[in-house]
Every structure is written in structure tokens, then in C-alpha cells.
Write an enzyme that holds these catalytic residues in place. Structure first.
Site, short mmCIF file in Angstrom:
data_model
loop_
_atom_site.label_atom_id
_atom_site.label_comp_id
_atom_site.label_asym_id
_atom_site.label_seq_id
_atom_site.Cartn_x
_atom_site.Cartn_y
_atom_site.Cartn_z
N GLU A 170 36.82 67.63 61.00
CA GLU A 170 36.87 66.92 59.72
C GLU A 170 35.82 65.83 59.71
O GLU A 170 35.63 65.13 60.71
CB GLU A 170 38.24 66.27 59.51
CG GLU A 170 39.40 67.21 59.39
CD GLU A 170 39.62 67.74 57.98
OE1 GLU A 170 38.84 67.38 57.07
OE2 GLU A 170 40.57 68.51 57.81
N ASP A 203 35.47 72.06 50.47
CA ASP A 203 34.84 71.19 51.46
C ASP A 203 34.03 71.97 52.50
O ASP A 203 34.32 73.13 52.74
CB ASP A 203 35.90 70.31 52.13
CG ASP A 203 37.02 71.08 52.82
OD1 ASP A 203 37.61 71.99 52.20
OD2 ASP A 203 37.31 70.77 53.99
#
Length: 184
Positions: A117, A166
Site C-alpha cells: 500500500e 488504485d
């Protein structure tokens, strides 16, 4: 940065998540998935990502948290905007980051991938520190998991199209490739 030991990076702050389990036997780790996260959306800093990945997100701390506090998710690593590296799940364990996903016709990407992430959002440019730490971290991971070639580095949006966006259009894939070419 130091190399991986027992699936952990010595250079990362360890923040263990319960949202992990054993990978299927004989499953080769051969994919790296890049994600983005910000909690609350488009806000950076604070304890909220750690809280989410540890199932401790207070539902009353922000209206958005009431919608997601029950989720049991994690990633192997987080790279904060200042370049801080946080590890939630050892690489040899399965983190719960990809959800319903498919890469090159093979489903269940959590079984064979490492999830990283980046603290950010689809439209906000990522920082130089994040790119530098990401490139160095990828090279360290590739030393222990050589099946993760540069061609097997992908975004969450690529393995879950229509469901995830994303790391988004703000992520500079060309710049990451350029950095990877320079890092040993």
C-alpha cells in the site's frame, strides 16, 4: 535497507495484523500488487491505517469509518508519504489485500502475491520518498522472491478491473520502472 529475514524487513516498523493466514501449500509467490490507501479518504498521516489493518478502527472517529470499520483487510507493507515503511504481514503469509482478483488468467491473487500500500489516492501525486522506498523495497523482495519479475508488478486496478482503481492515474509507472533500472 536490510534484506528480508523470516519474511520480515528489518527496516520496517512492525505492526502485526490479525488479517492474514497461511498461503496454499506449494504456491509460489510470484506477483507484487501496488495499492493506495488514505484514511479518511484524501487525508494523510494519523493512526487510522494501522487501526484498520489491526481491526481497531473506531466507527465513531469519522463518518467514513462507520462504513468500513468491520472490514478485515491487510497488506504486507505500507509506505507512508514521508517514506516510512510499515509491515503488517510477513511475506510468507497471505495478506488479505487483493480480494476478488485475477492476474493473467489465475484467480485469487492473495494466494501468490505480496501487497504494498502507498499512502495516497488515485488523483494525488505520490511523493519522491515513496517512489524511492518502493523501488528499494521491490528489489529486496525480488532477491528473496525471484519469480516476482518486473513484468509481474501490477496495480490493484489491473487485477480487479471495474472494482478497484488504485493506485490510480497519479501513479507514475514509467518513473517506477526508471528507478528499478537504477537500483541493485
Amino acid at each position: 535497507m536490510t534484506a528480508c529475514k523470516k519474511g520480515l524487513l528489518a527496516s520496517a516498523r512492525q505492526c502485526p495484523s490479525p488479517n492474514q493466514d497461511e498461503r496454499p501449500e506449494a504456491e509460489e509467490i510470484n506477483l507484487l500488487v501496488i495499492h493506495s490507501i488514505s484514511l479518511p479518504p484524501d487525508e494523510y498521516g494519523g493512526p487510522w491505517i494501522d487501526c484498520l489493518f489491526q481491526n481497531q478502527l473506531p466507527p465513531d472517529a469519522h463518518p467514513y469509518f462507520a462504513e468500513i470499520h468491520h472490514m478485515q483487510v491487510s497488506a504486507h507493507l505500507l509506505i507512508r508519504r514521508d517514506g516510512e515503511l510499515v509491515q503488517y504481514v510477513p511475506f510468507n503469509q497471505r495478506a488479505w489485500h487483493a480480494g476478488q482478483s485475477c492476474f493473467e488468467g489465475k484467480e485469487r491473487c492473495n494466494d501468490y502475491s505480496i501487497g504494498i500500500e502507498l499512502e495516497g489516492s488515485d488523483e494525488t501525486p505520490y511523493t519522491e520518498d515513496q517512489y524511492a522506498v518502493l523501488a528499494h523495497t521491490i528489489r529486496l523482495i525480488q532477491k528473496d522472491y525471484p519469480a516476482i519479475t518486473n513484468e509481474r508488478i501490477t496495480g490493484h486496478s489491473h487485477i480487479a478491473p471495474g472494482r478497484k482503481t488504485d493506485p490510480g492515474p497519479a501513479f507514475r509507472w514509467d518513473y517506477l520502472r526508471e528507478l528499478l533500472a537504477k537500483v541493485d
